[in-house]
Design an enzyme around this catalytic site. Structure first.
Site, PDB file in Angstrom:
ATOM      1  CE1 TYR A 146      -3.696   2.651   0.505  1.00 55.31           C
ATOM      2  CE2 TYR A 146      -2.339   3.314   2.544  1.00 55.31           C
ATOM      3  CZ  TYR A 146      -3.381   3.424   1.713  1.00 55.31           C
ATOM      4  OH  TYR A 146      -4.233   4.638   1.689  1.00 55.31           O
ATOM      5  CG  ASP A 241       5.621   3.502   0.732  1.00 53.28           C
ATOM      6  OD1 ASP A 241       5.883   4.162   1.944  1.00 53.28           O
ATOM      7  OD2 ASP A 241       4.446   3.564   0.577  1.00 53.28           O
ATOM      8  CE  LYS A 274       1.143   4.694   8.592  1.00 43.44           C
ATOM      9  NZ  LYS A 274       1.096   4.089   7.222  1.00 43.44           N
TER      10      LYS A 274
HETATM   11  C1  LIG Z   1       0.453   4.476   5.778  1.00 42.20           C
HETATM   12  C2  LIG Z   1       1.157   4.057   4.766  1.00 42.20           C
HETATM   13  C3  LIG Z   1       1.035   5.121   3.684  1.00 42.20           C
HETATM   14  C4  LIG Z   1      -0.039   6.203   3.538  1.00 42.20           C
HETATM   15  O1  LIG Z   1       0.281   7.310   4.506  1.00 42.20           O
HETATM   16  P1  LIG Z   1      -0.880   8.185   4.842  1.00 42.20           P
HETATM   17  O2  LIG Z   1      -0.200   9.264   5.896  1.00 42.20           O
HETATM   18  O3  LIG Z   1      -1.931   7.338   5.628  1.00 42.20           O
HETATM   19  O4  LIG Z   1      -1.588   8.795   3.773  1.00 42.20           O
HETATM   20  C5  LIG Z   1       1.808   4.693   2.550  1.00 42.20           C
HETATM   21  N1  LIG Z   1       2.595   4.085   2.439  1.00 42.20           N
HETATM   22  C6  LIG Z   1       2.926   3.112   3.476  1.00 42.20           C
HETATM   23  C7  LIG Z   1       3.805   1.906   3.275  1.00 42.20           C
HETATM   24  C8  LIG Z   1       1.989   3.194   4.513  1.00 42.20           C
HETATM   25  O5  LIG Z   1       2.222   2.367   5.407  1.00 42.20           O
END
Ligand SMILES: *Cc1c(COP(=O)(O)O)cnc(C)c1O
Length: 437
Positions: A146, A241, A274
């Site tokens: 994701y 990511d 995060k």
């Molecule tokens: C949480 C997450 C996102 C999206 O971040 P948001 O702040 O919720 O938009 C993108 N990539 C990864 C791997 C994530 O865990």
């Protein structure tokens, strides 16, 4: 005193009238597991309290950011001080520079970063920049990873390899995802075939190095190595990511974990979020100077944000980074997280429940499966009903894990050995009750 009516239910019913599904992010609605979402009224350390006054040990930690636990005194002080100086200026501040410098020191694969407000925004901007920098349109992503909810990323695999993906959300035109190639995670053969047929059209390959959005699946070392080699060979940009893994699995992120196994390893671009905001809306993306020079106002790739680099969020992020940079922080966090997974494994084994789990730093995952899955298809072999029984059994005992079997879990600095022992004891009671284990 416990209220006589269920305040969570009352709030959920009220919320559902004015907010779609009663929530502002779908997984919070408990649709996968059933039951009433807990409305949280406060949090401190490793605990959160719901509207009924019930306390839970929190293994979600706002889905990753709360690595120090809730309300860490040093972070609280930094935020309170920042708030008094103003909420937002829409002009540059020294703290943005400090935070950029701090991030680059911890992740030397990047020369420059741009701060934004959410992981979604960071991943979306990264793709635009990768396309602008390479002059190519296609991108590779993996099923189960994701990267936020930008249109081009809401795709599942088409019927065959190298066919176009299909949108996973209504409202995403097929034309928008026609450049997204979706492959199976940890499948080197598929990866090689995709590059062999369209490698010279690929702007970037985006991956979660340790995927926390299909619970907890590590990219194998040979897989990461091959991703690196093929991107280099074909001139595509390798994007890690690390919105979830960054500053969570290790101080240098998952890229530092893979660099230990693959000498000299570096991604070309990194997406963060995060933990770097410590619970405030803050995310970032970065790369080497040659790539970042394409970004406005230096270059022709446009990207902007009214609240980007917000002074309160940067104060929170900086204070959080200072705490996690203390010597021994990840040794202790990793030890506790492993203790939890080992304890759960032992409890499941004692009750004859098929169970496995894994962790890195303060990120973890476990499955009601005999062996760790390697891709999304294998993760989804978990019996949903059994997971739901485990989830509600734990929730009833004051242990708050993610309300879906495809989500990772998080341990914070604030969790004590006693908290973990109590969670393991609660899990053993639930394992005992699990049907057809
Ligand atoms: C949480 C997450 C996102 C999206 O971040 P948001 O702040 O919720 O938009 C993108 N990539 C990864 C791997 C994530 O865990």
């Amino acid at each position: 005193m416990m209220p006589t009516t269920d305040q969570n239910l009352a709030l959920f019913e009220r919320a559902a009238k004015v907010i779609p599904g009663g929530v502002n992010s779908p997984v919070r609605a408990f649709r996968a597991v059933g039951g009433t979402p807990r409305f949280i009224t406060r949090a401190q350390g490793a605990y959160i309290w719901d509207a009924n006054g019930q306390r839970y040990t929190d293994y979600i930690g706002s889905w990753g950011p709360m690595i120090l636990g809730h309300g860490h005194p040093a972070v609280l002080e930094a935020v309170q001080k920042a708030v008094l100086e103003g909420f937002s200026y829409g002009a540059p501040t020294e703290r943005e520079v400090e935070l950029a410098e701090a991030i680059l020191k911890l992740m030397p694969s990047m020369d420059m970063v741009r701060l934004v407000s959410s992981g979604t925004e960071a991943a979306m901007s990264t793709i635009r920049l990768a396309r602008g920098a390479t002059g190519r349109n296609k991108l590779i992503k993996f099923e189960g990873c994701y990267h936020g909810h930008a249109d081009a990323l809401l795709v599942k695999a088409g019927s065959g390899l190298a066919t176009f993906g299909n949108p996973t959300s209504a409202g995403v035109p097929p034309e928008v995802v026609q450049h997204t190639v979706v492959l199976e995670y940890n499948n080197i053969e598929q990866l090689e075939a995709a590059f062999a047929t369209q490698g010279h059209d690929i702007a970037c390959l985006m991956m979660e190095p340790i995927c926390g959005n299909m619970n907890f699946v590590r990219a194998s070392i040979p897989f990461v190595k091959r991703c690196r080699e093929l991107c280099t060979q074909y001139g595509a940009l390798l994007v890690f990511d690390e919105v979830m893994t960054g500053f969570r699995v290790a101080l240098g992120g998952a890229q530092s974990v893979y660099a230990k196994a693959i000498p000299g390893f570096e991604p070309d671009m990194t997406v963060m979020g995060k933990v770097i905001g410590g619970g405030m809306p803050l995310a970032a993306f970065g790369a080497k100077r040659a790539v970042m020079n394409h970004l406005a106002p230096l270059g022709t790739v446009y990207q902007a944000g009214t609240l980007s680099g917000n002074p309160v969020a940067t104060a929170c992020g900086l204070a959080t980074l200072a705490e996690i940079s203390r010597p021994g922080f990840y040794d202790e966090l990793g030890r506790k997280t492993r203790a939890l997974i080992d304890g759960l494994k032992a409890a499941a084994s004692a009750e004859g429940v098929a169970f496995c789990g894994d962790s890195e730093g303060g990120m973890m995952g476990f499955y009601l499966l005999p062996e760790l899955p390697q891709n999304y298809g294998q993760v989804m072999k978990t019996e949903g009903a059994k997971f739901n029984q485990l989830f509600h059994g734990l929730l009833d005992r004051g242990e708050y894990i993610a309300p879906a079997l495809y989500e990772a879990g998080f341990v914070s600095q604030a969790h004590t050995d006693a908290d973990i022992a109590q969670t393991v004891a609660a899990a053993r009671e639930v394992f005992k009750l699990l049907q057809n284990k």
